[in-house]
Design a protein around this motif. Structure first.
Motif, PDB file in Angstrom:
ATOM      1  N   VAL A  27       0.847  -1.202   0.000  1.00  0.00           N
ATOM      2  CA  VAL A  27       0.000   0.000   0.000  1.00  0.00           C
ATOM      3  C   VAL A  27       0.881   1.250   0.000  1.00  0.00           C
ATOM      4  CG1 VAL A  27      -1.659   1.362   1.360  1.00  0.00           C
ATOM      5  CG2 VAL A  27      -2.005  -1.100   1.044  1.00  0.00           C
ATOM      6  N   MET A  28       1.929   1.229   0.815  1.00  0.00           N
ATOM      7  CA  MET A  28       2.812   2.397   0.883  1.00  0.00           C
ATOM      8  C   MET A  28       3.501   2.651  -0.449  1.00  0.00           C
ATOM      9  SD  MET A  28       4.369   1.984   4.708  1.00  0.00           S
ATOM     10  CE  MET A  28       5.012   3.666   4.787  1.00  0.00           C
ATOM     11  N   VAL A  29       3.950   1.598  -1.108  1.00  0.00           N
ATOM     12  CA  VAL A  29       4.589   1.749  -2.424  1.00  0.00           C
ATOM     13  C   VAL A  29       3.582   2.316  -3.424  1.00  0.00           C
ATOM     14  CG1 VAL A  29       5.548   0.450  -4.380  1.00  0.00           C
ATOM     15  CG2 VAL A  29       6.374   0.002  -2.057  1.00  0.00           C
ATOM     16  N   LYS A  30       2.346   1.827  -3.363  1.00  0.00           N
ATOM     17  CA  LYS A  30       1.317   2.288  -4.294  1.00  0.00           C
ATOM     18  C   LYS A  30       1.024   3.776  -4.134  1.00  0.00           C
ATOM     19  CE  LYS A  30      -3.436   1.499  -5.752  1.00  0.00           C
ATOM     20  NZ  LYS A  30      -4.633   0.688  -5.600  1.00  0.00           N
ATOM     21  N   TYR A  31       0.973   4.261  -2.894  1.00  0.00           N
ATOM     22  CA  TYR A  31       0.577   5.635  -2.638  1.00  0.00           C
ATOM     23  C   TYR A  31       1.753   6.586  -2.391  1.00  0.00           C
ATOM     24  CZ  TYR A  31      -4.166   3.900  -2.432  1.00  0.00           C
ATOM     25  OH  TYR A  31      -5.375   3.320  -2.757  1.00  0.00           O
ATOM     26  N   ALA A  32       2.978   6.089  -2.495  1.00  0.00           N
ATOM     27  CA  ALA A  32       4.147   6.933  -2.237  1.00  0.00           C
ATOM     28  C   ALA A  32       4.322   7.979  -3.333  1.00  0.00           C
ATOM     29  CB  ALA A  32       5.404   6.075  -2.146  1.00  0.00           C
ATOM     30  N   GLU A  33       4.787   9.134  -2.908  1.00  0.00           N
ATOM     31  CA  GLU A  33       5.144  10.190  -3.847  1.00  0.00           C
ATOM     32  C   GLU A  33       6.535   9.887  -4.390  1.00  0.00           C
ATOM     33  OE1 GLU A  33       4.844  13.874  -1.697  1.00  0.00           O
ATOM     34  OE2 GLU A  33       2.835  13.386  -0.977  1.00  0.00           O
ATOM     35  N   PRO A  34       6.905  10.478  -5.513  1.00  0.00           N
ATOM     36  CA  PRO A  34       8.285  10.302  -5.984  1.00  0.00           C
ATOM     37  C   PRO A  34       9.268  10.694  -4.877  1.00  0.00           C
ATOM     38  CG  PRO A  34       6.970  11.359  -7.681  1.00  0.00           C
ATOM     39  CD  PRO A  34       6.115  11.302  -6.431  1.00  0.00           C
ATOM     40  N   GLY A  35      10.256   9.855  -4.645  1.00  0.00           N
ATOM     41  CA  GLY A  35      11.198  10.088  -3.562  1.00  0.00           C
ATOM     42  C   GLY A  35      10.844   9.340  -2.294  1.00  0.00           C
ATOM     43  N   PRO A  84      14.963   5.663   0.859  1.00  0.00           N
ATOM     44  CA  PRO A  84      15.306   6.206  -0.465  1.00  0.00           C
ATOM     45  C   PRO A  84      15.861   5.162  -1.430  1.00  0.00           C
ATOM     46  CG  PRO A  84      16.133   7.650   1.257  1.00  0.00           C
ATOM     47  CD  PRO A  84      15.599   6.420   1.940  1.00  0.00           C
ATOM     48  N   ALA A  85      16.448   4.100  -0.894  1.00  0.00           N
ATOM     49  CA  ALA A  85      16.999   3.054  -1.754  1.00  0.00           C
ATOM     50  C   ALA A  85      15.914   2.224  -2.437  1.00  0.00           C
ATOM     51  CB  ALA A  85      17.916   2.141  -0.947  1.00  0.00           C
ATOM     52  N   ILE A  86      14.683   2.243  -1.917  1.00  0.00           N
ATOM     53  CA  ILE A  86      13.605   1.468  -2.541  1.00  0.00           C
ATOM     54  C   ILE A  86      12.479   2.344  -3.071  1.00  0.00           C
ATOM     55  CG2 ILE A  86      14.094  -0.591  -1.177  1.00  0.00           C
ATOM     56  CD1 ILE A  86      11.481   0.103   0.427  1.00  0.00           C
ATOM     57  N   ALA A  87      12.616   3.658  -2.871  1.00  0.00           N
ATOM     58  CA  ALA A  87      11.568   4.576  -3.322  1.00  0.00           C
ATOM     59  C   ALA A  87      11.547   4.655  -4.846  1.00  0.00           C
ATOM     60  CB  ALA A  87      11.810   5.964  -2.737  1.00  0.00           C
ATOM     61  N   GLY A  88      10.437   5.117  -5.369  1.00  0.00           N
ATOM     62  CA  GLY A  88      10.321   5.366  -6.798  1.00  0.00           C
ATOM     63  C   GLY A  88      10.640   6.826  -7.091  1.00  0.00           C
ATOM     64  N   GLU A  92      15.284   9.554 -14.051  1.00  0.00           N
ATOM     65  CA  GLU A  92      16.633   9.121 -13.711  1.00  0.00           C
ATOM     66  C   GLU A  92      17.409  10.268 -13.059  1.00  0.00           C
ATOM     67  OE1 GLU A  92      20.586   7.186 -15.817  1.00  0.00           O
ATOM     68  OE2 GLU A  92      18.715   7.276 -16.939  1.00  0.00           O
ATOM     69  N   ASP A  93      17.182  11.495 -13.525  1.00  0.00           N
ATOM     70  CA  ASP A  93      17.852  12.653 -12.932  1.00  0.00           C
ATOM     71  C   ASP A  93      17.451  12.837 -11.464  1.00  0.00           C
ATOM     72  OD1 ASP A  93      19.257  13.246 -15.227  1.00  0.00           O
ATOM     73  OD2 ASP A  93      17.777  14.703 -15.954  1.00  0.00           O
ATOM     74  N   GLU A  94      16.150  12.647 -11.168  1.00  0.00           N
ATOM     75  CA  GLU A  94      15.683  12.765  -9.783  1.00  0.00           C
ATOM     76  C   GLU A  94      16.333  11.683  -8.917  1.00  0.00           C
ATOM     77  OE1 GLU A  94      11.575  12.958  -7.142  1.00  0.00           O
ATOM     78  OE2 GLU A  94      11.458  12.292  -9.214  1.00  0.00           O
ATOM     79  N   PHE A  95      16.410  10.475  -9.456  1.00  0.00           N
ATOM     80  CA  PHE A  95      17.057   9.377  -8.736  1.00  0.00           C
ATOM     81  C   PHE A  95      18.526   9.697  -8.463  1.00  0.00           C
ATOM     82  CE2 PHE A  95      19.789   5.593  -9.451  1.00  0.00           C
ATOM     83  CZ  PHE A  95      19.600   4.989  -8.227  1.00  0.00           C
ATOM     84  N   LYS A  96      19.256  10.152  -9.474  1.00  0.00           N
ATOM     85  CA  LYS A  96      20.673  10.478  -9.304  1.00  0.00           C
ATOM     86  C   LYS A  96      20.866  11.599  -8.287  1.00  0.00           C
ATOM     87  CE  LYS A  96      22.242   9.026 -13.870  1.00  0.00           C
ATOM     88  NZ  LYS A  96      22.773   9.478 -15.165  1.00  0.00           N
ATOM     89  N   SER A  97      20.011  12.599  -8.336  1.00  0.00           N
ATOM     90  CA  SER A  97      20.094  13.713  -7.390  1.00  0.00           C
ATOM     91  C   SER A  97      19.888  13.229  -5.955  1.00  0.00           C
ATOM     92  CB  SER A  97      19.056  14.780  -7.747  1.00  0.00           C
ATOM     93  OG  SER A  97      19.022  15.781  -6.771  1.00  0.00           O
ATOM     94  N   GLU A  98      18.877  12.401  -5.729  1.00  0.00           N
ATOM     95  CA  GLU A  98      18.601  11.888  -4.380  1.00  0.00           C
ATOM     96  C   GLU A  98      19.729  10.992  -3.902  1.00  0.00           C
ATOM     97  OE1 GLU A  98      17.098  11.291  -0.711  1.00  0.00           O
ATOM     98  OE2 GLU A  98      16.417  12.772  -2.166  1.00  0.00           O
ATOM     99  N   MET A  99      20.255  10.131  -4.756  1.00  0.00           N
ATOM    100  CA  MET A  99      21.346   9.254  -4.338  1.00  0.00           C
ATOM    101  C   MET A  99      22.607  10.070  -4.033  1.00  0.00           C
ATOM    102  SD  MET A  99      20.271   6.246  -3.885  1.00  0.00           S
ATOM    103  CE  MET A  99      18.635   6.833  -3.455  1.00  0.00           C
TER     104      MET A  99
END
Length: 132
Positions: A27-35, A84-88, A92-99
């Protein structure tokens, strides 16, 4: 569409989660915001699943203990986010920035896999049998 950063589904069996915890995580994965931010309270997740407050609390505690879910705040004001390691992420730029941000502070929080609990057999306690 969100991009995910790991094959979380492939490692679920190693995390020894209860069926309720797996459902809560879904449920959390389904309703999670980006990040990974999840703008839901435990009671709202329970409304989706109908598992009851006690089961919901145990499942959430297990997810937090394993590091899959991060909890902030206290009392009834808890806020939840996916690690953050399993978030959506939206891109790709957003992912790289967060990592990059996570690596600057020592990396994302670890996901804790329970250690082997069963003792291995004692040497010589069993005999080998040849198979013909």
């Amino acid at each position: 569409m969100l991009m995910t950063t790991t094959g979380l589904m492939g490692m679920l069996h190693e995390l020894e989660l209860t069926p309720t915890a797996i459902n809560v995580l879904s449920v959390m994965v389904k309703y999670a915001e980006p990040g990974g931010a999840v703008d839901m309270k435990q009671a709202e997740i329970d409304e989706v699943l109908g598992v009851g407050q006690a089961s919901m609390s145990r499942a959430m505690a297990l997810l937090v203990e394993r590091g899959l879910v991060l909890r902030s705040g206290n009392g009834r004001g808890h806020r939840y986010a996916l690690n953050p390691a399993i978030a959506g992420y939206s891109s790709e730029d957003e992912f790289k920035s967060e990592m990059s941000k996570q690596l600057a502070v020592g990396g994302p929080p670890p996901i804790l896999v329970p250690e082997y609990q069963k003792r291995p057999p004692k040497p010589g306690s069993g005999s080998l049998h040849a198979v013909a």
